[in-house]
Design a protein around this motif. Structure first.
Motif, PDB file in Angstrom:
ATOM      1  N   ARG A 102     -36.457 -34.377  35.378  1.00  0.00           N
ATOM      2  CA  ARG A 102     -35.622 -35.401  34.758  1.00  0.00           C
ATOM      3  C   ARG A 102     -34.216 -35.369  35.355  1.00  0.00           C
ATOM      4  O   ARG A 102     -33.710 -34.309  35.737  1.00  0.00           O
ATOM      5  N   LYS A 103     -33.598 -36.533  35.405  1.00  0.00           N
ATOM      6  CA  LYS A 103     -32.239 -36.614  35.924  1.00  0.00           C
ATOM      7  C   LYS A 103     -31.263 -35.935  34.959  1.00  0.00           C
ATOM      8  O   LYS A 103     -31.469 -35.931  33.748  1.00  0.00           O
ATOM      9  N   VAL A 104     -30.206 -35.374  35.520  1.00  0.00           N
ATOM     10  CA  VAL A 104     -29.166 -34.723  34.736  1.00  0.00           C
ATOM     11  C   VAL A 104     -27.986 -35.679  34.603  1.00  0.00           C
ATOM     12  O   VAL A 104     -27.439 -36.157  35.606  1.00  0.00           O
ATOM     13  N   TRP A 105     -27.612 -35.955  33.360  1.00  0.00           N
ATOM     14  CA  TRP A 105     -26.466 -36.817  33.056  1.00  0.00           C
ATOM     15  C   TRP A 105     -25.327 -35.929  32.551  1.00  0.00           C
ATOM     16  O   TRP A 105     -25.445 -35.254  31.542  1.00  0.00           O
ATOM     17  N   LEU A 106     -24.222 -35.960  33.286  1.00  0.00           N
ATOM     18  CA  LEU A 106     -23.024 -35.192  32.970  1.00  0.00           C
ATOM     19  C   LEU A 106     -21.993 -36.145  32.374  1.00  0.00           C
ATOM     20  O   LEU A 106     -21.585 -37.109  33.024  1.00  0.00           O
ATOM     21  N   HIS A 107     -21.566 -35.876  31.141  1.00  0.00           N
ATOM     22  CA  HIS A 107     -20.652 -36.787  30.443  1.00  0.00           C
ATOM     23  C   HIS A 107     -19.426 -36.037  29.946  1.00  0.00           C
ATOM     24  O   HIS A 107     -19.523 -34.912  29.446  1.00  0.00           O
ATOM     25  N   HIS A 108     -18.264 -36.682  30.060  1.00  0.00           N
ATOM     26  CA  HIS A 108     -17.014 -36.120  29.543  1.00  0.00           C
ATOM     27  C   HIS A 108     -16.331 -37.145  28.652  1.00  0.00           C
ATOM     28  O   HIS A 108     -16.294 -38.338  28.978  1.00  0.00           O
ATOM     29  N   GLY A 109     -15.806 -36.678  27.513  1.00  0.00           N
ATOM     30  CA  GLY A 109     -15.090 -37.578  26.621  1.00  0.00           C
ATOM     31  C   GLY A 109     -14.366 -36.798  25.540  1.00  0.00           C
ATOM     32  O   GLY A 109     -14.165 -35.579  25.639  1.00  0.00           O
ATOM     33  N   SER A 110     -14.008 -37.504  24.484  1.00  0.00           N
ATOM     34  CA  SER A 110     -13.191 -36.982  23.396  1.00  0.00           C
ATOM     35  C   SER A 110     -14.063 -36.475  22.245  1.00  0.00           C
ATOM     36  O   SER A 110     -15.258 -36.240  22.405  1.00  0.00           O
ATOM     37  N   SER A 111     -13.465 -36.371  21.056  1.00  0.00           N
ATOM     38  CA  SER A 111     -14.224 -35.941  19.876  1.00  0.00           C
ATOM     39  C   SER A 111     -15.357 -36.900  19.549  1.00  0.00           C
ATOM     40  O   SER A 111     -16.364 -36.498  18.954  1.00  0.00           O
ATOM     41  N   ILE A 112     -15.213 -38.173  19.922  1.00  0.00           N
ATOM     42  CA  ILE A 112     -16.277 -39.145  19.661  1.00  0.00           C
ATOM     43  C   ILE A 112     -17.512 -38.769  20.486  1.00  0.00           C
ATOM     44  O   ILE A 112     -18.642 -38.795  19.989  1.00  0.00           O
TER      45      ILE A 112
END
Length: 395
Positions: A175-185
């Motif tokens: 499976r593809k790896v999804w790397l995500h960055h964000g805030s408390s949301i």
């Protein structure tokens, strides 16, 4: 590994090693066991405040994953629970069990350390407490993939894993790896559990492996976060930028665009052609046209409700608001996309906009509730992973 005996099961204790964990970038060995981190050790040395140190140690998106015929699983864990002075007690963190990808059970660990935070002074004090045990029984006796998602909002030291049949790492499913960055949301504030934060929901719907670098209060264009994104293997990358810069009142307009360019430049050093999606803030009325800093509003604390208000001057056009940030991110990504066809932009109001707010208002004026996390996760899946989305399989 070794075995123990009690009246019900013959237990096998399996060492808690990196090959049984997903979503963590580092494992710190402590006096109790192992502490999953979402920033590597070198980056943690550069963290300037306790807020990010706390947030990155909360294992949002981190899960134990193994293959076994076990019908019973026990996990000893030492949580660090938060307590805010003057606010109602927070519920215990939730652990969620998945069997072959399907929800099977959930539970909590009592006891643990308590971190007491005074939002009026910024002070914090930790009181130590004992580890507890999470127990899941009645699992099917066949070979199966088991996942235990750790509480997204509760620092969790893993002490021991016991099962009544041997455990082995799950093979790579491709499976593809999804790397995500964000805030408390993105971190999952006010979600119902670790598998129902909006990034976890979107990853499940899209069939990808999530690494969630959503840090409560701390999506601040930090260079060490950009370098971490650069150095982490991934097939798909998204960065959600804006709300923390406003509510922390961290920088002025002059600094913002170069900081965004530098952040994206750093990511591109390690991922020159990876699909990269820049997401602007969701709709948040208090900060649409009013700068930060955000401040806690204790006016309804007697009723058990803590909310936030914007305290900046709307007339100061050098300061960041959500509308200013959206305009700048749209401009920056459009200019860069001329030379970077794998760079994309998504207006966060497509995930949660003014009409959504009328139906599902932000309970504390900053953070979405459980129903809104589901809506954002479903919308993100549709907008990013299908048709002409940034992460569409046909790209």
């Amino acid at each position: 590994m070794h075995t123990e005996h009690n009246t019900a099961h013959t237990w096998i204790t399996t060492p808690l090693t990196a090959d049984l964990l997903r979503g963590a970038l580092d494992l710190e060995h402590t006096e109790h066991g192992v502490l999953p981190h979402r920033l590597p050790a070198w980056a943690r040395k550069q963290i300037p405040d306790g807020q990010l140190a706390m947030a990155e140690s909360q294992p949002s998106g981190v899960r134990l994953v193994f293959r076994t015929r076990a019908t019973a699983v026990e996990l000893d864990a030492l949580p660090t629970k938060r307590d805010y002075v003057g606010a109602p007690p927070r519920p215990d963190g939730v652990y969620e069990l998945l069997v072959d990808g399907r929800p099977a059970d959930r539970g909590s660990v009592t006891g643990g350390n308590t971190l007491t935070i005074d939002m009026t002074t910024g002070s914090a004090e930790t009181r130590p407490g004992p580890a507890g045990t999470l127990r899941f029984t009645g699992l099917p006796g066949r070979a199966k993939d088991v996942e235990i998602w750790l509480p997204h909002n509760e620092t969790t030291e893993l002490v021991a894993l016991r099962t009544d049949a041997p455990v082995e790492p799950v093979p790579d499913r491709g499976r593809k790896v999804w790397l995500h960055h964000g805030s408390s949301i993105s971190h999952g504030s006010d979600a119902a559990g670790p598998t129902s934060t909006w990034p976890a929901l979107a990853a499940s719907l899209a069939g990808v492996e999530l690494i969630n670098l959503g840090f409560g209060g701390s999506a601040l264009l930090d260079p060490f976060t950009a370098r971490t994104l650069r150095d982490t293997p991934a097939d798909l990358i998204s960065v959600k930028i804006g709300i923390n810069l406003v509510n922390a009142d961290l920088m002025r307009l002059r600094a913002f665009a170069p900081a965004v360019h530098g952040f994206l430049d750093t990511i591109r050093e390690g991922h020159p052609a990876t699909p990269l999606l820049v997401v602007s803030p969701i709709y948040c009325p208090i900060h649409e046209d009013t700068p930060g800093p955000a401040a806690p509003d204790f006016s309804d604390i007697g009723a058990g409700k803590l909310s936030f208000r914007a305290t900046g001057d709307p007339a100061d056009r050098t300061r960041l608001t959500l509308n200013i940030i959206r305009a700048e991110l749209s401009r920056i990504t459009a200019a860069r996309a001329a030379e970077d066809p794998n760079l994309h932009y998504l207006d966060g109001r497509e995930l949660y906009g003014e009409y959504d707010h009328a139906e599902l208002p932000l309970p504390d004026r900053l953070h979405p509730d459980a129903a809104t996390h589901r809506r954002i996760g479903e919308r993100f899946t549709k907008l990013a992973f299908t048709a002409n989305g940034a992460f569409a399989p046909t790209r």
